[in-house]
Design a protein around this motif. Sequence first.
Motif, PDB file in Angstrom:
ATOM      1  N   UNK A 207      -1.104   5.352 -28.108  1.00  0.00           N
ATOM      2  CA  UNK A 207       0.208   5.606 -28.452  1.00  0.00           C
ATOM      3  C   UNK A 207       0.481   7.093 -28.429  1.00  0.00           C
ATOM      4  N   UNK A 208       1.565   7.581 -27.912  1.00  0.00           N
ATOM      5  CA  UNK A 208       1.866   9.138 -27.608  1.00  0.00           C
ATOM      6  C   UNK A 208       2.389   9.433 -26.247  1.00  0.00           C
ATOM      7  N   UNK A 209       2.362  10.613 -26.015  1.00  0.00           N
ATOM      8  CA  UNK A 209       3.016  11.049 -24.812  1.00  0.00           C
ATOM      9  C   UNK A 209       1.839  11.027 -23.746  1.00  0.00           C
ATOM     10  N   UNK A 210       1.558   9.974 -23.228  1.00  0.00           N
ATOM     11  CA  UNK A 210       0.757   9.710 -22.255  1.00  0.00           C
ATOM     12  C   UNK A 210       1.137   8.752 -20.996  1.00  0.00           C
ATOM     13  N   UNK A 211       0.801   9.106 -19.951  1.00  0.00           N
ATOM     14  CA  UNK A 211       1.183   8.256 -19.004  1.00  0.00           C
ATOM     15  C   UNK A 211       0.450   7.064 -18.722  1.00  0.00           C
ATOM     16  N   UNK A 212       0.876   6.185 -18.030  1.00  0.00           N
ATOM     17  CA  UNK A 212       0.178   4.967 -17.549  1.00  0.00           C
ATOM     18  C   UNK A 212      -1.039   5.129 -16.660  1.00  0.00           C
ATOM     19  N   UNK A 213      -0.828   6.310 -15.948  1.00  0.00           N
ATOM     20  CA  UNK A 213      -2.146   6.660 -14.883  1.00  0.00           C
ATOM     21  C   UNK A 213      -3.130   7.359 -15.888  1.00  0.00           C
ATOM     22  N   UNK A 214      -2.760   8.213 -16.617  1.00  0.00           N
ATOM     23  CA  UNK A 214      -3.933   8.818 -17.461  1.00  0.00           C
ATOM     24  C   UNK A 214      -4.662   7.970 -18.287  1.00  0.00           C
ATOM     25  N   UNK A 215      -3.753   6.966 -19.085  1.00  0.00           N
ATOM     26  CA  UNK A 215      -4.396   6.030 -19.974  1.00  0.00           C
ATOM     27  C   UNK A 215      -5.380   5.082 -19.110  1.00  0.00           C
ATOM     28  N   UNK A 216      -5.008   4.581 -17.837  1.00  0.00           N
ATOM     29  CA  UNK A 216      -5.793   3.707 -17.186  1.00  0.00           C
ATOM     30  C   UNK A 216      -7.036   4.614 -16.573  1.00  0.00           C
ATOM     31  N   UNK A 217      -6.842   5.666 -16.377  1.00  0.00           N
ATOM     32  CA  UNK A 217      -7.978   6.701 -15.750  1.00  0.00           C
ATOM     33  C   UNK A 217      -9.116   6.816 -16.998  1.00  0.00           C
ATOM     34  N   UNK A 218      -8.470   6.994 -18.243  1.00  0.00           N
ATOM     35  CA  UNK A 218      -9.466   7.299 -19.113  1.00  0.00           C
ATOM     36  C   UNK A 218     -10.462   6.086 -19.504  1.00  0.00           C
ATOM     37  N   UNK A 219     -10.144   4.834 -19.198  1.00  0.00           N
ATOM     38  CA  UNK A 219     -11.188   3.663 -19.497  1.00  0.00           C
ATOM     39  C   UNK A 219     -11.436   3.280 -18.332  1.00  0.00           C
ATOM     40  N   UNK A 220     -11.066   3.691 -17.229  1.00  0.00           N
ATOM     41  CA  UNK A 220     -11.683   3.232 -15.948  1.00  0.00           C
ATOM     42  C   UNK A 220     -13.451   3.068 -15.624  1.00  0.00           C
ATOM     43  N   UNK A 221     -13.673   4.424 -16.485  1.00  0.00           N
ATOM     44  CA  UNK A 221     -15.282   4.528 -16.242  1.00  0.00           C
ATOM     45  C   UNK A 221     -16.051   4.116 -17.370  1.00  0.00           C
ATOM     46  N   UNK A 222     -15.388   3.289 -18.225  1.00  0.00           N
ATOM     47  CA  UNK A 222     -16.061   2.612 -19.371  1.00  0.00           C
ATOM     48  C   UNK A 222     -17.101   1.514 -18.777  1.00  0.00           C
ATOM     49  N   UNK A 223     -18.226   1.627 -19.142  1.00  0.00           N
ATOM     50  CA  UNK A 223     -19.162   0.460 -18.474  1.00  0.00           C
ATOM     51  C   UNK A 223     -19.186  -0.900 -19.207  1.00  0.00           C
ATOM     52  N   UNK A 224     -17.724  -1.610 -19.056  1.00  0.00           N
ATOM     53  CA  UNK A 224     -17.799  -2.953 -19.611  1.00  0.00           C
ATOM     54  C   UNK A 224     -17.466  -3.753 -18.546  1.00  0.00           C
ATOM     55  N   UNK A 225     -18.128  -4.925 -18.650  1.00  0.00           N
ATOM     56  CA  UNK A 225     -18.060  -6.108 -17.541  1.00  0.00           C
ATOM     57  C   UNK A 225     -17.225  -7.114 -17.834  1.00  0.00           C
ATOM     58  N   UNK A 226     -16.792  -7.949 -17.038  1.00  0.00           N
ATOM     59  CA  UNK A 226     -15.905  -8.834 -17.213  1.00  0.00           C
ATOM     60  C   UNK A 226     -16.486  -9.829 -18.341  1.00  0.00           C
ATOM     61  N   UNK A 227     -15.856 -10.471 -19.076  1.00  0.00           N
ATOM     62  CA  UNK A 227     -16.453 -11.309 -20.221  1.00  0.00           C
ATOM     63  C   UNK A 227     -15.546 -12.477 -20.260  1.00  0.00           C
ATOM     64  N   UNK A 228     -16.350 -13.725 -20.647  1.00  0.00           N
ATOM     65  CA  UNK A 228     -15.470 -14.906 -20.802  1.00  0.00           C
ATOM     66  C   UNK A 228     -14.740 -15.015 -22.298  1.00  0.00           C
ATOM     67  N   UNK A 229     -13.632 -15.040 -22.265  1.00  0.00           N
ATOM     68  CA  UNK A 229     -12.742 -14.932 -23.534  1.00  0.00           C
ATOM     69  C   UNK A 229     -12.054 -16.309 -23.789  1.00  0.00           C
ATOM     70  N   UNK A 230     -12.496 -17.204 -24.708  1.00  0.00           N
ATOM     71  CA  UNK A 230     -11.786 -18.478 -24.805  1.00  0.00           C
ATOM     72  C   UNK A 230     -10.514 -18.475 -25.460  1.00  0.00           C
ATOM     73  N   UNK A 231      -9.468 -19.173 -25.155  1.00  0.00           N
ATOM     74  CA  UNK A 231      -8.318 -18.891 -25.776  1.00  0.00           C
ATOM     75  C   UNK A 231      -8.245 -19.689 -27.243  1.00  0.00           C
ATOM     76  N   UNK A 232      -9.177 -19.249 -28.250  1.00  0.00           N
ATOM     77  CA  UNK A 232      -9.303 -19.752 -29.581  1.00  0.00           C
ATOM     78  C   UNK A 232      -8.038 -19.641 -30.294  1.00  0.00           C
ATOM     79  N   UNK A 233      -8.053 -20.300 -31.391  1.00  0.00           N
ATOM     80  CA  UNK A 233      -6.973 -20.548 -32.373  1.00  0.00           C
ATOM     81  C   UNK A 233      -7.376 -19.180 -33.464  1.00  0.00           C
TER      82      UNK A 233
END
Length: 426
Positions: A207-233
């Motif tokens: 939250x703050x004065x940050x653009x979409x491009x900056x926010x996406x770029x800041x997490x783009x290099x985080x080494x997180x792989x796809x993960x299976x998330x069930x739609x749990x209650x």
Amino acid sequence: MHFRIKDGVTLDLLPTKQFKTIGIKVDFVAPLQATAITARALLAQVLETSTARYPTQTALARELSRLYGASFGISVLKLGTNHVIRLTCSLVDEQYLDHFTAKQPLFEQGMALLREVLFAPLLPNGQFEPTTFTQQRQNLLTAIKSLDDDKQYLANRRLQELLFTGQPTQAMSALGDTHVLNDLSATDILQTYHDMLAHDAVHVAVVGDVTEARAKAAVADWPLADRAIGDTDPYYRWQLRDQVQNGDDEAPVVQAKLNLAYQLPIYRDDDDFLAAVVFNAAFGGTPLSLLFTNVREKASLAYYASSSYNPFTGTLGVQTGIQAENQQRVMAIIAEQLAAVQRGELSEKLLAEVKASLLNARLAALDSPQRRLTGLLNTQLTHLHEPLESWQEKLAAISVADVSRVAQQVTLQATYCLHGGVQGAK
């Protein structure tokens, strides 16, 4: 603005020029498991303390100071059927600094620090540093034990243990259990760490004065792989018991703590959810409420009396501080207030005042970056988002009959009194 970064990894952005700071929140969310709660709490303690680049708390504090007094912390919480490890960071927006000369803006530097904490912890020889691990295990042990010094907290925890007997995930504190903690090794925590990175749902929010491009770029290099998330209650649904569970203990207290737990089987996704919020506010959730007015003010039987509603567990709690010999009288007056609302005996004046206080609280939350960030996780878990205008219309439409209908679903399930051993407290 909501974005999918990877399967099971999301980014929420609230772009606004309203604040002079930028708030960042990263939630790692996993299904509640009694065997994992303590290990995850200890992992949060260890990760918060040091990284490979900042190997001591002093070094980490110095980096936060260099970032113009940025704040950083890691906490754990339980939310319905989920356990959450939450990283938060707040930074000054550098456009409000007179002499900012760094090449990289503070938001990007803050995200880089979070990346360091998460993905480059202090792991000499492939294990968490032994001294750090031992110290943080002791710190967590001390923290859990010190919570019991807060007698209201202790009474409420004992009440939860009564209410959820046989359901350790709900009975246990988000910080875990001291017996489990003593047996945890650095190897156990390392496994918990790898499990968190590989399997938890990850929700990043800014939250703050940050653009979409900056926010996406800041997490783009985080080494997180796809993960299976069930739609749990996300809601913990439980069966009503035939008998009320009662408990009490003696402790060196001048003021007895009498707490009551009720089932209120209305969850965040139910049509009556907002009516349940209004009911709680009228019953004991505000200084305007029936419990505050009638138990504390008129009868002078309690030092405090309030209620709280949890829409993720379908529970209503009442907390009071009393003289132990007044326990039965206090319980009788509480029961009278509930019965009155169930019969529809709630003044239009009180209803209007309570609704106005809820609206003011909702509007005040819009002025808090952290509260706005926190609300985003609820939206993620429940898939529910109510625009302010729609919420206001629903709030205005709630009637005494709606509140009465909710109150009729409230059923006492457990009572607990922590007292000083005065005769008649039991």
